[in-house]
Design a protein around this motif. Sequence first.
Motif, short mmCIF file in Angstrom:
data_model
loop_
_atom_site.label_atom_id
_atom_site.label_comp_id
_atom_site.label_asym_id
_atom_site.label_seq_id
_atom_site.Cartn_x
_atom_site.Cartn_y
_atom_site.Cartn_z
N GLU A 179 0.84 -1.21 0.00
CA GLU A 179 0.00 0.00 0.00
C GLU A 179 0.88 1.25 0.00
O GLU A 179 0.58 2.22 -0.70
N PHE A 180 1.95 1.24 0.78
CA PHE A 180 2.89 2.37 0.75
C PHE A 180 3.53 2.51 -0.62
O PHE A 180 3.69 3.62 -1.13
N ALA A 181 3.91 1.39 -1.22
CA ALA A 181 4.52 1.43 -2.55
C ALA A 181 3.55 2.00 -3.58
O ALA A 181 3.94 2.77 -4.46
N GLN A 182 2.27 1.66 -3.46
CA GLN A 182 1.27 2.22 -4.37
C GLN A 182 1.16 3.73 -4.18
O GLN A 182 1.05 4.47 -5.15
N ALA A 183 1.18 4.16 -2.94
CA ALA A 183 1.04 5.59 -2.65
C ALA A 183 2.24 6.38 -3.17
O ALA A 183 2.10 7.53 -3.59
N SER B 272 -4.29 2.72 0.38
CA SER B 272 -5.56 2.88 1.06
C SER B 272 -5.56 2.14 2.39
O SER B 272 -5.18 0.97 2.46
N VAL B 273 -6.03 2.82 3.42
CA VAL B 273 -6.17 2.19 4.73
C VAL B 273 -7.23 1.10 4.66
O VAL B 273 -7.07 0.03 5.27
N ALA C 46 -8.68 -4.71 4.51
CA ALA C 46 -9.15 -5.89 3.78
C ALA C 46 -8.03 -6.93 3.68
O ALA C 46 -8.28 -8.13 3.79
N ASN C 47 -6.79 -6.46 3.49
CA ASN C 47 -5.63 -7.37 3.46
C ASN C 47 -5.50 -8.10 4.79
O ASN C 47 -5.31 -9.33 4.83
#
Length: 115
Positions: A76-80, A89-90, A95-96
């Motif tokens: 998620e950090f890499a996507q951001a 996304s939090v 969900a993960n």
Amino acid sequence: MRLIRRLAAFAALMVAIVVAYLSLMPVDEGPAPVFSDKVNHFLAYAGLAAPLTLALHPKRWLSAVIVATVYGIGLEFAQAMGDAGREGSVLDALANFLGALAGAALIRFSAGVRP
């Protein structure tokens, strides 16, 4: 049991690679979603945590949840931070986590491991 754990570790590694690829590829190049985004996240991390739990040992199911969740948060950090048109996304991270918890618990309880 040793062979099963090795095969499970290999399966977990392959799932982790596929999840990373699908998570980091540009939005316009990805496959059409099969389910809603959150359901896809849930299923992907359940599919990661299940073989990871077998690889580590069903008694260490919570460790598999932690590893899969930290991996998901990292993606998620890499996507951001990336420029592939994706956003961290939090809710995706939640969900993960829930998927990892379900996948690991499924293996833990189906293996009949006692606390």
